[in-house]
Design a protein around this motif. Structure first.
Motif, PDB file in Angstrom:
ATOM      1  N   ILE A 144      25.861  11.480   4.866  1.00  0.00           N
ATOM      2  CA  ILE A 144      25.431  12.787   5.382  1.00  0.00           C
ATOM      3  C   ILE A 144      26.581  13.787   5.340  1.00  0.00           C
ATOM      4  CG2 ILE A 144      24.626  13.995   7.454  1.00  0.00           C
ATOM      5  CD1 ILE A 144      22.947  11.551   8.124  1.00  0.00           C
ATOM      6  N   VAL A 145      27.814  13.318   5.651  1.00  0.00           N
ATOM      7  CA  VAL A 145      28.981  14.215   5.596  1.00  0.00           C
ATOM      8  C   VAL A 145      29.242  14.649   4.155  1.00  0.00           C
ATOM      9  CG1 VAL A 145      31.490  14.317   5.900  1.00  0.00           C
ATOM     10  CG2 VAL A 145      30.047  13.376   7.719  1.00  0.00           C
ATOM     11  N   LEU A 146      29.150  13.728   3.192  1.00  0.00           N
ATOM     12  CA  LEU A 146      29.334  14.095   1.786  1.00  0.00           C
ATOM     13  C   LEU A 146      28.269  15.084   1.326  1.00  0.00           C
ATOM     14  CD1 LEU A 146      30.258  10.632   0.200  1.00  0.00           C
ATOM     15  CD2 LEU A 146      31.769  12.616   0.504  1.00  0.00           C
ATOM     16  N   TRP A 147      27.073  14.957   1.858  1.00  0.00           N
ATOM     17  CA  TRP A 147      25.951  15.832   1.489  1.00  0.00           C
ATOM     18  C   TRP A 147      26.065  17.215   2.128  1.00  0.00           C
ATOM     19  CZ3 TRP A 147      20.832  15.468   4.549  1.00  0.00           C
ATOM     20  CH2 TRP A 147      19.906  16.415   4.081  1.00  0.00           C
ATOM     21  N   MET A 172      11.126   6.431   8.388  1.00  0.00           N
ATOM     22  CA  MET A 172      10.730   7.687   9.019  1.00  0.00           C
ATOM     23  C   MET A 172      11.837   8.207   9.935  1.00  0.00           C
ATOM     24  SD  MET A 172       6.742   6.789   9.915  1.00  0.00           S
ATOM     25  CE  MET A 172       6.433   8.355  10.749  1.00  0.00           C
ATOM     26  N   LEU A 173      12.452   7.312  10.684  1.00  0.00           N
ATOM     27  CA  LEU A 173      13.540   7.708  11.584  1.00  0.00           C
ATOM     28  C   LEU A 173      14.772   8.157  10.798  1.00  0.00           C
ATOM     29  CD1 LEU A 173      13.245   4.853  14.238  1.00  0.00           C
ATOM     30  CD2 LEU A 173      12.745   7.279  14.615  1.00  0.00           C
ATOM     31  N   VAL A 174      15.104   7.433   9.727  1.00  0.00           N
ATOM     32  CA  VAL A 174      16.253   7.814   8.904  1.00  0.00           C
ATOM     33  C   VAL A 174      16.037   9.193   8.289  1.00  0.00           C
ATOM     34  CG1 VAL A 174      17.592   7.240   6.844  1.00  0.00           C
ATOM     35  CG2 VAL A 174      16.912   5.425   8.426  1.00  0.00           C
ATOM     36  N   ALA A 175      14.829   9.431   7.763  1.00  0.00           N
ATOM     37  CA  ALA A 175      14.518  10.731   7.156  1.00  0.00           C
ATOM     38  C   ALA A 175      14.553  11.842   8.195  1.00  0.00           C
ATOM     39  CB  ALA A 175      13.144  10.667   6.489  1.00  0.00           C
ATOM     40  N   GLY A 176      14.006  11.577   9.383  1.00  0.00           N
ATOM     41  CA  GLY A 176      14.028  12.572  10.445  1.00  0.00           C
ATOM     42  C   GLY A 176      15.434  12.896  10.895  1.00  0.00           C
ATOM     43  N   PHE A 177      16.277  11.881  10.988  1.00  0.00           N
ATOM     44  CA  PHE A 177      17.676  12.058  11.368  1.00  0.00           C
ATOM     45  C   PHE A 177      18.398  12.933  10.352  1.00  0.00           C
ATOM     46  CE2 PHE A 177      22.124  10.669  11.430  1.00  0.00           C
ATOM     47  CZ  PHE A 177      22.411  10.658  12.789  1.00  0.00           C
ATOM     48  N   ALA A 178      18.209  12.635   9.064  1.00  0.00           N
ATOM     49  CA  ALA A 178      18.870  13.404   8.003  1.00  0.00           C
ATOM     50  C   ALA A 178      18.363  14.845   7.975  1.00  0.00           C
ATOM     51  CB  ALA A 178      18.633  12.730   6.656  1.00  0.00           C
ATOM     52  N   GLY A 194      28.734  18.334   4.266  1.00  0.00           N
ATOM     53  CA  GLY A 194      30.069  18.843   4.579  1.00  0.00           C
ATOM     54  C   GLY A 194      30.568  18.356   5.925  1.00  0.00           C
ATOM     55  N   ILE A 195      31.873  18.471   6.114  1.00  0.00           N
ATOM     56  CA  ILE A 195      32.510  17.961   7.326  1.00  0.00           C
ATOM     57  C   ILE A 195      32.016  18.682   8.572  1.00  0.00           C
ATOM     58  CG2 ILE A 195      34.483  19.532   7.272  1.00  0.00           C
ATOM     59  CD1 ILE A 195      34.542  15.748   8.131  1.00  0.00           C
ATOM     60  N   GLU A 196      31.470  19.898   8.428  1.00  0.00           N
ATOM     61  CA  GLU A 196      31.018  20.653   9.599  1.00  0.00           C
ATOM     62  C   GLU A 196      29.841  19.994  10.312  1.00  0.00           C
ATOM     63  OE1 GLU A 196      29.313  22.838   5.910  1.00  0.00           O
ATOM     64  OE2 GLU A 196      31.126  21.730   6.493  1.00  0.00           O
ATOM     65  N   VAL A 197      29.191  19.022   9.669  1.00  0.00           N
ATOM     66  CA  VAL A 197      28.075  18.330  10.311  1.00  0.00           C
ATOM     67  C   VAL A 197      28.557  17.233  11.263  1.00  0.00           C
ATOM     68  CG1 VAL A 197      27.727  16.454   8.635  1.00  0.00           C
ATOM     69  CG2 VAL A 197      25.759  17.414   9.847  1.00  0.00           C
ATOM     70  N   LEU A 198      29.829  16.852  11.161  1.00  0.00           N
ATOM     71  CA  LEU A 198      30.328  15.716  11.934  1.00  0.00           C
ATOM     72  C   LEU A 198      30.221  15.917  13.451  1.00  0.00           C
ATOM     73  CD1 LEU A 198      31.466  12.897  11.670  1.00  0.00           C
ATOM     74  CD2 LEU A 198      33.769  13.873  11.582  1.00  0.00           C
ATOM     75  N   PRO A 199      30.603  17.101  14.005  1.00  0.00           N
ATOM     76  CA  PRO A 199      30.427  17.273  15.456  1.00  0.00           C
ATOM     77  C   PRO A 199      28.980  17.090  15.904  1.00  0.00           C
ATOM     78  CG  PRO A 199      31.850  18.987  14.585  1.00  0.00           C
ATOM     79  CD  PRO A 199      31.278  18.266  13.406  1.00  0.00           C
ATOM     80  N   PHE A 200      28.048  17.541  15.086  1.00  0.00           N
ATOM     81  CA  PHE A 200      26.631  17.371  15.419  1.00  0.00           C
ATOM     82  C   PHE A 200      26.261  15.892  15.427  1.00  0.00           C
ATOM     83  CE2 PHE A 200      22.255  16.715  14.020  1.00  0.00           C
ATOM     84  CZ  PHE A 200      21.571  17.385  15.008  1.00  0.00           C
ATOM     85  N   LEU A 201      26.720  15.140  14.438  1.00  0.00           N
ATOM     86  CA  LEU A 201      26.408  13.718  14.368  1.00  0.00           C
ATOM     87  C   LEU A 201      26.988  12.963  15.559  1.00  0.00           C
ATOM     88  CD1 LEU A 201      26.987  12.976  10.567  1.00  0.00           C
ATOM     89  CD2 LEU A 201      24.812  13.385  11.735  1.00  0.00           C
ATOM     90  N   LEU A 202      28.217  13.294  15.929  1.00  0.00           N
ATOM     91  CA  LEU A 202      28.862  12.597  17.050  1.00  0.00           C
ATOM     92  C   LEU A 202      28.184  12.938  18.376  1.00  0.00           C
ATOM     93  CD1 LEU A 202      32.623  12.927  16.028  1.00  0.00           C
ATOM     94  CD2 LEU A 202      31.098  10.970  15.714  1.00  0.00           C
ATOM     95  N   ALA A 203      27.814  14.223  18.549  1.00  0.00           N
ATOM     96  CA  ALA A 203      27.117  14.619  19.774  1.00  0.00           C
ATOM     97  C   ALA A 203      25.746  13.954  19.856  1.00  0.00           C
ATOM     98  CB  ALA A 203      26.975  16.141  19.825  1.00  0.00           C
ATOM     99  N   THR A 204      25.081  13.868  18.718  1.00  0.00           N
ATOM    100  CA  THR A 204      23.780  13.200  18.658  1.00  0.00           C
ATOM    101  C   THR A 204      23.903  11.719  19.014  1.00  0.00           C
ATOM    102  OG1 THR A 204      22.751  14.683  17.049  1.00  0.00           O
ATOM    103  CG2 THR A 204      21.995  12.416  17.057  1.00  0.00           C
ATOM    104  N   ALA A 205      24.922  11.055  18.466  1.00  0.00           N
ATOM    105  CA  ALA A 205      25.128   9.634  18.756  1.00  0.00           C
ATOM    106  C   ALA A 205      25.379   9.418  20.244  1.00  0.00           C
ATOM    107  CB  ALA A 205      26.291   9.096  17.931  1.00  0.00           C
ATOM    108  N   LEU A 206      26.153  10.312  20.855  1.00  0.00           N
ATOM    109  CA  LEU A 206      26.461  10.178  22.276  1.00  0.00           C
ATOM    110  C   LEU A 206      25.199  10.321  23.128  1.00  0.00           C
ATOM    111  CD1 LEU A 206      28.684   9.858  24.424  1.00  0.00           C
ATOM    112  CD2 LEU A 206      28.860  12.364  24.472  1.00  0.00           C
TER     113      LEU A 206
END
Length: 388
Positions: free
Chosen positions: A242-245, A97-103, A247-259
């Motif tokens: 997720i980046v392959l799915w 559920m968490l993985v799906a919500g994250f994606a 695109g690279i433009e999602v990376l800043p969002f992923l890094l900010a989310t991780a922080l």
């Protein structure tokens, strides 16, 4: 299913009235999705703030209204309670559920025309979800089951924090409530100063601890048995997919989310042992960790939503106990509110110090030798004690 009666051979009877609530608790982390779903239905960016209002407003209010629960299961019942697979199933269900919500939230962030404010709100919401994932990883990562430990790695990797299991289990639990522990906050230390000490320090200590463990086994640090490397690989697979799915433009969002997700863990670590210190014995070692070395909270609603994380005193004294059997101890220092409220207080250091510093000194009976104090503020607290 909603309640279950347990009976021991000694004649003790225990009815778990929270049994059904644990199942419903799966919905609490998913409340982070209320904002994105509300936006898709209404097109109004302000609905993205709904999860923030729920976690920082509604839950603290309901905590005060519903109150505390200090009840404990009888010790004779605990083996049955922990053997019941129902409680374990709940934690396993939450992982996908968490993985799906994250994606889904990552997809939402790059496919909707959000303003800067809207983007930040989605980062905060997904960071909340990562915070729940870390909490789940904390619960499962303490267990000996290989399935639970790998489920913990997946859960923790949503916030790129898979090294937590090594640092927490081998490091934090060994040195908790001592000046040596990077995950125990000191009296007079703000959460922001603590973050810069604890967040990068966790990975460094995890790597050193794992290298030491492998060395004792005469194994190279750079091999598949390195649990820190395993966690890094899991995170790279999740983030890379997720980046392959998207695109690279999602990376800043992923890094900010991780922080922000990592900051949720910092927030919990900060309030759980603030200012508390184990006594140093004549042989130079610290006494064993006891329930009095962790701040506790029994507020029913927030405890229920966090798998009893707030009964932290019992967890540190007996780390292998499962969430459903964690206990309240009268000798444990008690937080004045649940974690969600205490997080907000911590984010405002002057208010935090005003409320918590007197509680720390009272618990230590005004003895700074029993306090883990920030060295540069020791004279300040000595003067405070003299004036009291």
């Amino acid at each position: 299913m909603w309640t279950k009666t347990f009976r021991s051979d000694s004649g003790d009877t225990y009815v778990d009235h929270k049994r059904g609530l644990w199942l419903i608790s799966l919905l609490i982390p998913m409340m982070t999705l209320l904002g994105p779903f509300g936006y898709l239905m209404s097109g109004n960016e302000w609905v993205l703030a709904i999860p923030i209002v729920v976690f920082y407003g509604l839950i603290p209010l309901l905590d005060k209204i519903i109150g505390e629960d200090t009840s404990n299961p009888p010790e004779s019942i605990v083996p049955q309670l922990e053997a019941d697979p129902f409680y374990r199933l709940i934690t396993f269900l939450l992982v996908p559920m968490l993985v799906a919500g994250f994606a889904f939230t990552a997809w939402f962030a790059v496919n909707q025309p959000l303003s800067t404010w809207g983007w930040i709100a989605v980062v905060v919401n997904n960071g909340f979800l990562c915070g729940y994932a870390i909490n789940l990883g904390h619960e499962m990562g303490h267990k000996t089951s290989l399935y639970e430990r790998w489920a913990a790695k997946v859960s923790l990797s949503l916030a790129a924090y898979g090294h937590f299991n090594v640092e927490h289990n081998l490091g934090h639990h060994a040195t908790v409530a001592t000046p040596e522990d990077s995950a125990s906050s000191k009296l007079g230390e703000s959460i922001y100063g603590f973050f810069w000490r604890e967040y990068p320090g966790a990975f460094v200590r995890a790597w050193r601890l794992e290298a030491k463990r492998l060395s004792r086994r005469k194994q190279s640090t750079w091999n598949w048995n390195n649990e820190v490397l395993q966690s890094v690989i899991v995170a790279l697979v999740i983030y890379g997919t997720i980046v392959l799915w998207l695109g690279i433009e999602v990376l800043p969002f992923l890094l900010a989310t991780a922080l922000w997700g990592g900051f949720q863990l910092t927030s919990a670590n900060y309030i759980e042992h603030y200012g508390l210190q184990r006594k140093r014995m004549d042989n130079g070692r610290f006494e064993l960790c006891k329930p009095c070395h962790s701040w506790n909270s029994n507020y029913l609603l927030s405890n229920w939503s966090l798998f009893h994380l707030q009964r932290h005193s019992d967890h540190h004294a007996y780390p292998m106990r499962r969430y459903q059997s964690l206990r309240h101890f009268d000798e444990s220092p008690q937080l004045p509110a649940g974690y969600y409220t205490m997080f907000l207080l911590a984010y405002c250091p002057p208010l935090w110090f005003k409320i918590m510093d007197p509680l720390v000194l009272k618990h230590a009976q005004q003895d700074l030798e029993r306090v883990n104090v920030l060295p540069q503020k020791k004279q300040l607290y000595e003067a405070m004690i003299q004036r009291a």
